[in-house]
Scaffold this motif. Structure first.
Motif, PDB file in Angstrom:
ATOM      1  N   TYR A 225       0.839  -1.206   0.000  1.00  0.00           N
ATOM      2  CA  TYR A 225       0.000   0.000   0.000  1.00  0.00           C
ATOM      3  C   TYR A 225       0.877   1.260   0.000  1.00  0.00           C
ATOM      4  O   TYR A 225       0.602   2.229  -0.724  1.00  0.00           O
ATOM      5  N   ARG A 226       1.925   1.237   0.809  1.00  0.00           N
ATOM      6  CA  ARG A 226       2.816   2.411   0.860  1.00  0.00           C
ATOM      7  C   ARG A 226       3.489   2.639  -0.497  1.00  0.00           C
ATOM      8  O   ARG A 226       3.642   3.774  -0.944  1.00  0.00           O
ATOM      9  N   GLU A 227       3.894   1.546  -1.135  1.00  0.00           N
ATOM     10  CA  GLU A 227       4.539   1.661  -2.447  1.00  0.00           C
ATOM     11  C   GLU A 227       3.554   2.236  -3.469  1.00  0.00           C
ATOM     12  O   GLU A 227       3.921   3.065  -4.310  1.00  0.00           O
ATOM     13  N   ALA A 228       2.312   1.786  -3.393  1.00  0.00           N
ATOM     14  CA  ALA A 228       1.288   2.301  -4.305  1.00  0.00           C
ATOM     15  C   ALA A 228       1.075   3.790  -4.100  1.00  0.00           C
ATOM     16  O   ALA A 228       0.929   4.553  -5.075  1.00  0.00           O
ATOM     17  N   LEU A 229       1.065   4.230  -2.849  1.00  0.00           N
ATOM     18  CA  LEU A 229       0.876   5.655  -2.552  1.00  0.00           C
ATOM     19  C   LEU A 229       2.059   6.496  -3.025  1.00  0.00           C
ATOM     20  O   LEU A 229       1.882   7.656  -3.428  1.00  0.00           O
ATOM     21  N   LYS A 230       3.255   5.934  -2.992  1.00  0.00           N
ATOM     22  CA  LYS A 230       4.402   6.660  -3.536  1.00  0.00           C
ATOM     23  C   LYS A 230       4.217   6.918  -5.036  1.00  0.00           C
ATOM     24  O   LYS A 230       4.572   7.979  -5.545  1.00  0.00           O
ATOM     25  N   LEU A 231       3.677   5.929  -5.698  1.00  0.00           N
ATOM     26  CA  LEU A 231       3.486   6.046  -7.139  1.00  0.00           C
ATOM     27  C   LEU A 231       2.319   6.952  -7.510  1.00  0.00           C
ATOM     28  O   LEU A 231       2.365   7.660  -8.512  1.00  0.00           O
ATOM     29  N   ASP A 232       1.248   6.921  -6.691  1.00  0.00           N
ATOM     30  CA  ASP A 232       0.065   7.732  -6.997  1.00  0.00           C
ATOM     31  C   ASP A 232      -0.684   8.066  -5.712  1.00  0.00           C
ATOM     32  O   ASP A 232      -1.631   7.371  -5.323  1.00  0.00           O
ATOM     33  N   PRO A 233      -0.297   9.128  -5.020  1.00  0.00           N
ATOM     34  CA  PRO A 233      -0.914   9.478  -3.734  1.00  0.00           C
ATOM     35  C   PRO A 233      -2.374   9.937  -3.844  1.00  0.00           C
ATOM     36  O   PRO A 233      -3.071  10.025  -2.821  1.00  0.00           O
ATOM     37  N   GLN A 234      -2.828  10.226  -5.055  1.00  0.00           N
ATOM     38  CA  GLN A 234      -4.210  10.687  -5.242  1.00  0.00           C
ATOM     39  C   GLN A 234      -5.146   9.563  -5.701  1.00  0.00           C
ATOM     40  O   GLN A 234      -6.303   9.819  -6.025  1.00  0.00           O
ATOM     41  N   LEU A 235      -4.660   8.343  -5.701  1.00  0.00           N
ATOM     42  CA  LEU A 235      -5.471   7.229  -6.192  1.00  0.00           C
ATOM     43  C   LEU A 235      -6.677   7.017  -5.268  1.00  0.00           C
ATOM     44  O   LEU A 235      -6.513   6.803  -4.068  1.00  0.00           O
ATOM     45  N   PRO A 236      -7.900   7.080  -5.818  1.00  0.00           N
ATOM     46  CA  PRO A 236      -9.101   6.945  -4.977  1.00  0.00           C
ATOM     47  C   PRO A 236      -9.127   5.628  -4.205  1.00  0.00           C
ATOM     48  O   PRO A 236      -8.844   4.559  -4.754  1.00  0.00           O
ATOM     49  N   GLY A 237      -9.438   5.730  -2.924  1.00  0.00           N
ATOM     50  CA  GLY A 237      -9.600   4.561  -2.075  1.00  0.00           C
ATOM     51  C   GLY A 237      -8.328   4.025  -1.456  1.00  0.00           C
ATOM     52  O   GLY A 237      -8.376   3.218  -0.521  1.00  0.00           O
ATOM     53  N   LEU A 238      -7.176   4.459  -1.950  1.00  0.00           N
ATOM     54  CA  LEU A 238      -5.909   3.880  -1.504  1.00  0.00           C
ATOM     55  C   LEU A 238      -5.574   4.272  -0.057  1.00  0.00           C
ATOM     56  O   LEU A 238      -5.162   3.416   0.746  1.00  0.00           O
ATOM     57  N   HIS A 239      -5.735   5.544   0.286  1.00  0.00           N
ATOM     58  CA  HIS A 239      -5.464   5.980   1.663  1.00  0.00           C
ATOM     59  C   HIS A 239      -6.382   5.248   2.644  1.00  0.00           C
ATOM     60  O   HIS A 239      -5.943   4.846   3.726  1.00  0.00           O
ATOM     61  N   PHE A 240      -7.637   5.073   2.271  1.00  0.00           N
ATOM     62  CA  PHE A 240      -8.571   4.405   3.166  1.00  0.00           C
ATOM     63  C   PHE A 240      -8.166   2.946   3.390  1.00  0.00           C
ATOM     64  O   PHE A 240      -8.198   2.448   4.522  1.00  0.00           O
ATOM     65  N   GLU A 241      -7.771   2.258   2.349  1.00  0.00           N
ATOM     66  CA  GLU A 241      -7.392   0.854   2.487  1.00  0.00           C
ATOM     67  C   GLU A 241      -6.150   0.693   3.349  1.00  0.00           C
ATOM     68  O   GLU A 241      -6.073  -0.239   4.166  1.00  0.00           O
ATOM     69  N   LEU A 242      -5.171   1.587   3.178  1.00  0.00           N
ATOM     70  CA  LEU A 242      -3.994   1.545   4.046  1.00  0.00           C
ATOM     71  C   LEU A 242      -4.403   1.842   5.490  1.00  0.00           C
ATOM     72  O   LEU A 242      -3.944   1.171   6.428  1.00  0.00           O
ATOM     73  N   ALA A 243      -5.274   2.819   5.666  1.00  0.00           N
ATOM     74  CA  ALA A 243      -5.738   3.170   7.017  1.00  0.00           C
ATOM     75  C   ALA A 243      -6.417   1.984   7.693  1.00  0.00           C
ATOM     76  O   ALA A 243      -6.228   1.748   8.889  1.00  0.00           O
ATOM     77  N   GLU A 244      -7.206   1.210   6.931  1.00  0.00           N
ATOM     78  CA  GLU A 244      -7.875   0.036   7.495  1.00  0.00           C
ATOM     79  C   GLU A 244      -6.850  -0.979   8.001  1.00  0.00           C
ATOM     80  O   GLU A 244      -7.027  -1.568   9.075  1.00  0.00           O
TER      81      GLU A 244
END
Length: 400
Positions: A225-244
């Protein structure tokens, strides 16, 4: 001369009358014979002897090839005897005589598939499937259709048939299993395609995180999840899934980080109701009732049909000594999710405090029933090494 001609003409008339009488007698005799075979066939069927009824229907078809009832019955009996090649021509003949025999068309499609004629089977099953009224035959026809589509690699069409079956038979075990299998195949196909098209993309890391989480490797999932956020921090739903993932962690540092990620999810999408709801949980756990009330209220406003958000808001309203406002929210939650143990427990508490003993007892019994059920499900998930989704009521709340 005229007399001779008249006698000749009269002879011709008598000849035709005699011929017609013979035809009439022959027709009557044949009808009686058909009736006799039909009666005998019905008697054999009452005795559960389809093997003896089959020759009777064959005899009727020999006498009257256009007898739709005999054709249909013979085709059906041969089908259930497993003699698919022999059943097919009779089922086709019955359909030609009466095209709206949907059950027979479904059986024809099944017989065709079992004899290797997949193209004809597909056409017949697709035509009959939506018209079928009997539950058993519609399920069987749907399953055959799914197998044909899946065998041809057309998982989208297989999934469409699964969806139609699930909408009508939501508790049928075979339908549920087939749903799981087809949707799993679709997920696997999509993951494979994504890995070929974009192997280093943020979405690929997100998919890998899902798979790792499913198999209980939380830390590897968090890393993806962290790697995905590095690549695209604005990707919908990604912050929420990492937070879960962080919120469910046993590490206090990761639990604290979860709040930041839920807020980041709201920064990307201000209408993220699930993030608002989770922030309400976090505020409630640390005893900030007013902040929890604001988050839960916003969550209910965004999604009035979220049972958990209604429970969360009711919970803080009870802490704020506003049971009259909490009760309709809990009742609404039970309507939305009758299996919610948390909603039944809080309603029981509310009724007990109001002196409504009978209502409190009823809700407490419902709470116990669904609590035990969910504990059994949790054990099953544990044995299968699958992590169940976290629900409201499973998070420790110091203000309960």
């Amino acid at each position: 001369m005229k007399t001779k001609e008249g006698l000749g003409l009269l002879g011709i008339v008598f000849f035709f009358l005699g011929a017609l009488q013979c035809v009439s007698q022959s027709t009557a005799s044949r009808a009686q014979e058909i009736a006799s075979h039909a009666h005998q066939a019905q008697e054999f069927l009452k005795e559960r002897r389809p093997d003896l009824a089959i020759p009777e229907f064959r005899a009727i078809v020999a006498l009257d090839p256009n007898n739709v009832d005999a054709r249909g019955n013979l085709g059906v009996l041969l089908f259930f005897q497993g003699d698919y090649p022999a059943a097919i021509p009779h089922l086709r003949a019955a359909l030609k005589l009466r095209p709206t025999l949907w059950r027979m068309q479904a059986l024809l499609g099944m017989a065709e598939r079992r004899t290797g004629s997949s193209k004809s089977a597909l056409a017949d099953l697709e035509k009959a499937f939506p018209k079928l009224q009997e539950d058993k035959i519609q399920i069987e026809a749907g399953m055959e259709l799914i197998e044909i589509h899946a065998g041809a690699g057309d998982l989208d069409k297989a999934a469409a048939t699964v969806s139609a079956l699930r909408s009508r038979y939501p508790t049928n075990v075979e339908v549920l299993y087939t749903s799981y299998r087809i949707y799993s195949d679709l997920a696997g196909e999509a993951m494979l395609s994504l890995s070929l098209v974009a192997p280093t993309s943020a979405r690929m890391h997100q998919v890998m995180a899902h798979e790792l989480e499913k198999h209980g490797d939380e830390q590897a999932a968090i890393r993806n999840y962290r790697e995905a956020l590095k690549l695209d921090p604005q990707l919908p739903g990604l912050h929420f899934e990492l937070a879960e993932m962080l919120n469910a962690s046993s590490l206090a540092s990761e639990q604290r980080e979860a709040e930041t990620e839920y807020k980041a999810a709201l920064a990307v999408n201000q209408f993220d109701e699930r993030a608002e709801f989770r922030l309400g949980d976090i505020s409630s756990r640390r005893g900030d009732v007013q902040e929890a009330y604001a988050h839960y209220s916003r969550a209910v406003q965004l999604q009035p049909n979220d049972a958990e958000a209604n429970i969360g808001l009711a919970k803080v309203l009870m802490l704020m000594n506003q049971p009259d406002k909490a009760e309709p929210l809990l009742q609404r939650a039970v309507q939305l999710d009758p299996t919610s143990a948390a909603a039944h427990f809080r309603l029981s508490t509310l009724y007990r405090q109001a002196g409504r003993t009978a209502d409190a007892t009823r809700e407490l019994e419902e709470y116990q029933k669904y609590k035990e059920l969910k504990e059994k499900l949790r054990d099953i998930y544990h044995d299968m090494r699958v992590v169940p989704a976290k629900q409201e009521g499973e998070v420790t709340d110091v203000r309960q």
